[in-house]
Design an enzyme around this catalytic site. Structure first.
Site, PDB file in Angstrom:
ATOM      1  N   ARG A  10       0.857  -1.178   0.000  1.00 43.84           N
ATOM      2  CA  ARG A  10       0.000   0.000   0.000  1.00 43.84           C
ATOM      3  C   ARG A  10       0.898   1.234   0.000  1.00 43.84           C
ATOM      4  NH1 ARG A  10      -2.315   0.587   5.292  1.00 43.84           N
ATOM      5  NH2 ARG A  10      -0.993   2.425   5.474  1.00 43.84           N
ATOM      6  N   HIS A  18      -3.511   4.587   4.678  1.00 52.83           N
ATOM      7  CA  HIS A  18      -4.694   3.722   4.681  1.00 52.83           C
ATOM      8  C   HIS A  18      -5.893   4.451   4.083  1.00 52.83           C
ATOM      9  CE1 HIS A  18      -7.553   0.726   6.060  1.00 52.83           C
ATOM     10  NE2 HIS A  18      -8.226   1.663   6.693  1.00 52.83           N
ATOM     11  N   TYR A  26       4.070   4.745  11.444  1.00 58.61           N
ATOM     12  CA  TYR A  26       4.299   3.315  11.620  1.00 58.61           C
ATOM     13  C   TYR A  26       5.141   2.662  10.524  1.00 58.61           C
ATOM     14  CZ  TYR A  26       0.141   3.167   8.574  1.00 58.61           C
ATOM     15  OH  TYR A  26      -0.773   3.363   7.547  1.00 58.61           O
TER      16      TYR A  26
END
Length: 378
Positions: free
Chosen positions: A268, A272, A281
């Site tokens: 990805r 998100h 993160y």
């Protein structure tokens, strides 16, 4: 590991159910061919259609992100970098097959024939899914993780009972494999030998949770053997390999071979959603490393090296993608003509007395509110 002479359901050899140690790949990062004895390279025409889908999908992702920033979309889960999975999922299905997508699979939904504007209705915060599932054979996009997998196997069982040759392709992410619905759907499909292809896009993160916190299995595809179905791993940024592996699974399901679990290894590239800060993160160096495996650039290099893609064709595809983006902008920039009765009109085929009562109550409130507003301006 102790060996056993018993076979899983339907007489399959357990060794045939295990995925490869290395994901299937037909085109590497440079565009060069990687010969695979088990999976042939898709035809040039199919690769050309796939490249068009990648170009259009990338432009749709970029445009949708811009519309979020402009306040025209409430949220957009981008599939930038995962477009190969999206396009391949659509191209391997026949006209009468069904796709069960997630919230991140807008490009796959659009590639299946749904207009971009209709595909964005849900993400705009409007009513229902925005399109007729029966017309396009695409189930509504789902936000709850893995719930659509149960719907998919139920649909496949119904098709099997009717004697249809329908294949259902059910998409999910790596995070969904931690849900109980995933287990139930896999087990049900295997026990009843249903024509379902479970397609996991492993993009390494379920929001901020890395894959290492989702499973201790060697791969997600290894989970398949526990249910008695074959599993396979594929390079999720290689659209040629995806077409070959998914295509084989669809053919297998259609011929009565039962379900398959396929894990696509992808990434990805963006957050998100627009509400997520992915810098908290993961490291930028990790993201940049995956940028070099871009599925669009990979197929472009392959087609160009073989003389199947030139500047004129590139411009034609870019112009076509821009036309799609412009239509999407125009549709979402237009003010919606809302009818409050739509809240009740599409709940059931025949409106129940309770829904009728609720509609009349709302209508009266709207009329009273309108009268009060008009009176205040006298």
């Amino acid at each position: 590991m102790q060996q056993t002479t018993s076979s899983p359901a339907h007489g399959a050899d357990p060794r045939d159910l295990l995925p490869r140690d290395v994901p299937v790949r037909l085109i590497d990062e440079t565009g060069a061919v990687t010969v695979d004895d088990g999976y042939p390279m898709p035809g040039d025409d199919l690769l050309g259609r796939a490249y068009q889908g990648l170009v259009e999908g990338r432009r749709i992702n970029d445009q949708a992100n811009a519309l979020v920033r402009q306040g025209r979309l409430a949220v957009y889960p981008s599939s930038h970098g995962q477009e190969a999975c999206q396009v391949a999922a659509s191209l391997v299905l026949g006209a009468h097959d069904w796709l069960f997508p997630t919230y991140r699979d807008s490009v796959a939904v659009i590639a299946r024939g749904v207009s971009p504007a209709d595909a964005m209705v849900l993400l705009k915060g409007d009513w229902h899914s925005g399109y007729d599932p029966r017309e396009h054979r695409v189930a509504p996009q789902t936000t709850p993780l893995a719930t659509q997998l149960l719907h998919a196997v139920g649909f496949a069982q119904a098709a099997k009972h009717r004697g249809e040759d329908t294949v259902v392709l059910a998409m999910c992410g790596d995070g969904s494999t931690s849900e109980g619905d995933f287990h139930e759907a896999m087990n049900f499909a295997a026990v009843f030998h249903l024509p379902v292809v479970f397609f996991v896009q492993n993009n390494e993160f379920a929001i901020s949770v890395p894959l290492s916190r989702q499973t201790a299995a060697p791969s997600l595809a290894h989970k398949a053997i526990g249910y008695g179905m074959p599993g396979q791993r594929v390079d999720g940024n290689d659209v040629a390999a995806l077409l070959a592996v998914l295509g084989e699974a669809v053919d297998r399901a259609r011929s009565g071979g039962g379900p398959t679990l396929i894990e696509a290894h992808t990434y990805r590239m963006q957050a998100h959603t627009n509400a997520d800060d992915d810098t908290r993160y993961r490291e930028r160096a990790e993201v940049q490393a995956w940028a070099e495996r871009d599925p669009l650039l990979r197929l472009r290099a392959h087609l160009t090296s073989r003389g199947l893609l030139d500047e004129a064709r590139e411009q034609e595809l870019a112009d076509g993608a821009e036309t799609i983006a412009a239509a999407l902008r125009d549709a979402l920039n237009a003010d919606a003509d809302l009818d409050p009765e739509d809240l009740f009109r599409h709940v059931r085929s025949t409106r129940s007395p309770q829904l009728d009562e609720q509609w009349h109550q709302l209508r009266d409130e709207i009329e009273r509110s309108g009268s009060a507003t008009a009176g205040g301006h006298r």
